[in-house]
Scaffold this active site. Structure first.
Site, PDB file in Angstrom:
ATOM      1  N   HIS A 118      -6.565  33.265  62.004  1.00  6.01           N
ATOM      2  CA  HIS A 118      -5.691  32.157  61.618  1.00  6.01           C
ATOM      3  C   HIS A 118      -5.294  31.391  62.860  1.00  6.01           C
ATOM      4  O   HIS A 118      -5.155  31.970  63.947  1.00  6.01           O
ATOM      5  CB  HIS A 118      -4.435  32.689  60.907  1.00  6.01           C
ATOM      6  N   ASP A 148      -6.230  33.679  52.568  1.00  6.14           N
ATOM      7  CA  ASP A 148      -7.324  33.079  51.794  1.00  6.14           C
ATOM      8  C   ASP A 148      -8.392  34.082  51.395  1.00  6.14           C
ATOM      9  O   ASP A 148      -9.188  33.818  50.496  1.00  6.14           O
ATOM     10  CB  ASP A 148      -7.985  31.954  52.600  1.00  6.14           C
TER      11      ASP A 148
END
Length: 429
Positions: free
Chosen positions: A308, A366
């Protein structure tokens, strides 16, 4: 925000200036360079604004090194477990979690605004049936200002409040209708006897020809997904909303701008990319070869759903999403889902592989969300739309905070010009 009493002295040629160090409640200290152009006649260069604090905010805090996400001080893990999405929306807007009475009142107010002006139905007929739902969202949300004139006076607190409530209430209706339009099914109107998440599922999947009962496990999963995506500090779409809002644009236009920014595959389309990656791998036996391609910098193959931009440890939302994924699949009786099988094995290998561990590439939110949404019957074209439904609460909260900030200024980034110097048009022309 307060001054630490410490400052940084910068000397540039014959000029010297001091810049105070500011401190917030949590997080790194910030060097205040607002006078750097006036004092030293230079600007800073920070592509992507990754090292620049463009605003002061009390809404969301992230510690990427420790894997911490707080909304108004509350950990995301506690909010996902103990709160509902409307309660989190209330928290983002007003700064405190509501008690039972305020929560019930807030939900009732939201329900009173879920209907769209009937003429807005005509908007959908203007789109092709194969239009992407995000295109429909951008156009329709931007058009709300043509119908709700009493909510666009940003100088009036009551007007700002009304627009915020309307957006939170109407975005799910627009999103569900965008889906219904693309599949050629009749629009389903919102129901005030359902919760926020239940209502969205009803508008997505109910049909006028037969009764529809919302599965409580799926409703809770949807509520949790919305909570996990409600706000995430100054990301690309939130910064877009703030930048648009700094011009004095009405809130509907600002949220439409946020939706447009979210549509980019590098921002809102990551969970769809995870499903595509798993489909390309095809079988768990192909994972080792795929991992080797990921490690090869020249292959162009990326490991989607890991790592991320902000979190350098683990994404605190990922474990919640993983548990939710198992709850949904168990409820639906999906025991041998090939995508989940692939995902579990890929995660196991990646978190044990020194290459990924060294680079702190852990699963993010995700990685499992796409599997959940697919299992619930939500098509990939709607994944980013669902993200927008959730993030609208954060966007409008950030917008309100910005508008109400004393001394708020229009956003105006500077640039490093590398084009041609001044030149004259030849007389022969």
């Amino acid at each position: 925000m307060s001054t630490t009493g410490v400052s940084a002295k910068v000397t540039l040629g014959e000029k010297t200036a001091e810049f105070p160090l500011l401190t917030g409640t949590l997080g790194q200290d910030v060097l205040d360079i607002r006078r750097i152009a006036a004092d030293l006649d230079v600007f800073t260069f920070d592509p992507g604004y990754g090292e620049t604090a463009a605003c002061e905010s009390k809404i969301t805090f992230i510690d990427g090194e420790k894997g911490v996400l707080l909304h108004r001080g509350y950990p995301i893990e506690q909010l996902a477990e103990r709160a509902t999405f409307p309660e989190v929306a209330y928290l983002l807007l007003y700064g405190e979690l509501p008690d039972k009475a305020k929560s019930a009142e807030f939900e009732q107010v939201i329900k009173s605004h879920t209907l769209l002006h009937e003429q807005i139905r005509n908007f959908f007929n203007g789109f092709r049936r194969d239009a992407h739902p995000m295109a429909i969202m951008c156009g329709t949300v931007g058009g709300l200002s043509a119908f709700y004139h009493d909510g666009i006076d940003i100088s009036n607190e009551a007007s700002r409040e009304l627009s915020a409530l309307r957006l939170i209430a109407k975005i799910p209706t627009i999103a569900a209708w965008a889906y219904k339009y693309t599949v050629g099914e009749p629009f389903v109107y919102p129901r005030n006897d359902l919760t926020y998440a239940e209502n969205f599922l009803s508008m997505m999947f109910a049909k006028p020809s037969e009764p529809y009962v919302v599965n409580p496990v799926l409703a809770r999963a949807m509520d949790r997904i919305l909570i996990l995506h409600a706000d995430h500090e100054q990301n690309a779409s939130t910064s877009t909303v703030r930048l648009a809002g700094s011009t004095g644009a009405n809130p509907f236009a600002c949220i439409a701008a946020g939706i447009a920014a979210l549509w980019g595959p590098a921002h809102g389309g990551a969970n769809e990319a995870v499903l595509k990656m798993l489909a390309e791998i095809g079988h768990r036996d192909n994972i080792p070869a795929f991992i080797e391609k990921v490690k090869d910098k020249n292959s162009g193959v990326r490991l989607m759903g890991f790592g991320h931009r902000v979190y350098k440890n683990f994404d605190p939302r990922a474990k919640i999403m993983q548990a939710t994924c198992h709850e949904v699949l168990n409820e639906l009786g999906i025991k041998d889902d090939p995508l989940l099988d692939l995902a579990v094995e890929l995660e196991r290998i990646a978190v044990e592989d020194e290459y990924f561990v060294k680079r702190k590439l852990y699963p993010n939110v995700d990685f499992y969300s796409g599997i959940i949404l697919k299992a619930m019957g939500i098509p990939t074209s709607m994944f980013t739309v669902l993200f927008a439904v959730a993030r609208t609460t954060g966007w409008i909260s950030q917008w309100k905070e910005m508008i109400e900030e004393p001394g708020q200024r229009i956003g105006r980034p500077r640039q490093l010009y590398t084009g041609s110097p001044r030149r004259d048009i030849p007389a022969s022309l």
